[in-house]
Scaffold this active site. Structure first.
Site, PDB file in Angstrom:
ATOM      1  N   GLN A 143       0.813  -1.209   0.000  1.00  0.00           N
ATOM      2  CA  GLN A 143       0.000   0.000   0.000  1.00  0.00           C
ATOM      3  C   GLN A 143       0.847   1.259   0.000  1.00  0.00           C
ATOM      4  O   GLN A 143       0.352   2.346  -0.339  1.00  0.00           O
ATOM      5  CB  GLN A 143      -0.949   0.007   1.189  1.00  0.00           C
ATOM      6  CG  GLN A 143      -0.268   0.170   2.553  1.00  0.00           C
ATOM      7  CD  GLN A 143      -1.245   0.035   3.696  1.00  0.00           C
ATOM      8  OE1 GLN A 143      -1.625  -1.076   4.069  1.00  0.00           O
ATOM      9  NE2 GLN A 143      -1.656   1.160   4.260  1.00  0.00           N
ATOM     10  N   CYS A 149      -5.170   0.577   4.048  1.00  0.00           N
ATOM     11  CA  CYS A 149      -5.151  -0.861   4.312  1.00  0.00           C
ATOM     12  C   CYS A 149      -6.535  -1.467   4.113  1.00  0.00           C
ATOM     13  O   CYS A 149      -6.676  -2.614   3.680  1.00  0.00           O
ATOM     14  CB  CYS A 149      -4.654  -1.130   5.725  1.00  0.00           C
ATOM     15  SG  CYS A 149      -5.654  -0.351   7.026  1.00  0.00           S
ATOM     16  N   HIS A 284      -5.364  -1.383  11.900  1.00  0.00           N
ATOM     17  CA  HIS A 284      -4.929  -1.902  10.611  1.00  0.00           C
ATOM     18  C   HIS A 284      -5.902  -2.973  10.123  1.00  0.00           C
ATOM     19  O   HIS A 284      -6.600  -3.608  10.919  1.00  0.00           O
ATOM     20  CB  HIS A 284      -3.528  -2.499  10.772  1.00  0.00           C
ATOM     21  CG  HIS A 284      -2.857  -2.863   9.481  1.00  0.00           C
ATOM     22  ND1 HIS A 284      -2.835  -2.037   8.380  1.00  0.00           N
ATOM     23  CD2 HIS A 284      -2.169  -3.990   9.115  1.00  0.00           C
ATOM     24  CE1 HIS A 284      -2.159  -2.623   7.406  1.00  0.00           C
ATOM     25  NE2 HIS A 284      -1.760  -3.810   7.812  1.00  0.00           N
ATOM     26  N   ASN A 305      -0.704  -9.544   4.508  1.00  0.00           N
ATOM     27  CA  ASN A 305      -0.601  -8.113   4.772  1.00  0.00           C
ATOM     28  C   ASN A 305      -0.411  -7.340   3.475  1.00  0.00           C
ATOM     29  O   ASN A 305      -0.277  -7.926   2.399  1.00  0.00           O
ATOM     30  CB  ASN A 305       0.561  -7.839   5.739  1.00  0.00           C
ATOM     31  CG  ASN A 305       0.335  -6.593   6.576  1.00  0.00           C
ATOM     32  OD1 ASN A 305      -0.452  -5.727   6.244  1.00  0.00           O
ATOM     33  ND2 ASN A 305       1.049  -6.506   7.686  1.00  0.00           N
TER      34      ASN A 305
END
Length: 341
Positions: A143, A149, A284, A305
């Site tokens: 990102q 996120c 997150h 992630n």
């Protein structure tokens, strides 16, 4: 006699000076080694700084992070390791501000896209599953310096369920959500359920190739946004604070989750089953893409992630499953949801 005394004094001074020089060298060597490590890290990650002052400040932060990492790893008796990564010149506060971006809605709400959660029979749930190995997860993305996120978590979940249902794994556009999803805040944060609702209302989401990621806020390209390549019909909110129900959901498909990623250990995670310090402040968003049990019996979730491949296990994390609090470790069981096709 005087000559003998002078000789002894000279010898003593020489020994003292030699000792001081050795001590000074022993103090300088670690610092020199740190500078070498910093220069190597800069080269590896292609980092540039505006001036020598900024570089000096980043060096101090780098050294502090490296010493924290080394102290942690040398302590032993932990199920995970830390290491340098692309974020090692950032303080924990800077890292959280730049590379996360979750804006948690105050309450979960029943919207037109929400569906009732199916109750699966636990006996039908496999002991382990890995949607990456099954080919339902795209390569790790990054990102960058944009707090979106939420968009990466949303898109990853939609990509995966599309592959599971159709056999084709599309690469979809996070930037469309950043620019066009007015219910969220682009690089200033957002929420996955709101993004799912936008995709439903828009009639789908376009491809990454058609609407590429720029890591910054932009004006919605309505033409590109209307050229959809994947659709969802709704989304499920997994019952909160229940890792058993979360297991049922992940057994069916990857699931978007919120968690607390604010700790230094999370920032520098490298490998193993994470069970470090964290709370339940949702900062997150990621996707759970599997679960299992290690050879020593430690249960874990596998998380995908959006921080690139230098973080964690090539972009993934194993985090402790069946934590002794209902919300799960780092609050991962507090707000799970997933799209429906």
């Amino acid at each position: 006699m005087a000559s003998s005394f002078a000789g002894k004094v000279s010898l003593c001074l020489a020994l003292m000076l030699g000792s001081w020089a050795l001590h000074a060298t022993s103090r300088a060597l670690p610092e020199a080694s740190m500078e070498q490590k910093f220069e190597q890290w800069i080269h590896e990650h292609g980092r540039t700084y505006a001036d020598s002052e900024e570089k000096g400040n980043r060096f101090e932060i780098f050294v502090d992070n490296l010493r924290f990492i080394e102290d942690f790893n040398h302590a032993g008796n932990r199920t995970f390791k830390l290491d340098l990564n692309a974020f090692s010149d950032l303080t924990a506060k800077e890292f959280l501000a730049i590379h996360t971006g979750l804006s948690l809605q105050p309450t979960r709400r029943n919207s037109p896209g929400t569906m009732s959660f199916p109750r699966a029979d636990v006996t039908d749930v496999p002991d382990s599953i890995d949607w990456v190995e099954k080919g339902a997860v795209n390569a790790i993305k990054n990102q960058g310096p944009c707090g979106c996120c939420w968009a990466f978590s949303t898109i990853a979940a939609v990509e995966s369920i599309t592959q599971i249902k159709t056999g084709n794994l599309p690469e979809l556009s996070e930037q469309q959500l950043v620019d066009c999803n007015s219910g969220n805040y682009g690089c200033n944060g957002g929420w996955m359920d709101t993004a799912f609702e936008y995709i439903i209302q828009n009639g789908g989401i376009t491809s990454e190739a058609n609407y590429p990621y720029r890591a910054t806020d932009g004006t919605c390209d309505t033409s590109a946004a209307s050229s959809t390549v994947a659709k969802i019909t709704g989304y499920m909110e997994v019952p909160t604070n229940n890792e058993g129900e979360l297991l049922n959901a992940v057994a069916m498909q990857p699931v978007s989750i919120a968690l607390d990623a604010s700790g230094r250990e999370f920032q520098s995670y490298s490998s193993g089953v994470f069970n470090g310090n964290c709370g339940t402040a949702m900062t997150h968003a990621v996707v759970i893409v599997g679960y299992g049990t290690t050879e020593d019996g430690t249960k874990y979730w596998k998380i995908r992630n959006s921080w690139g491949e230098t973080w964690g296990e090539a972009g993934y994390m194993m985090i402790q499953r069946d934590f002794d609090q209902p919300e799960g470790l780092c609050g991962l069981a507090m707000h799970p949801s997933y799209p429906i096709v």
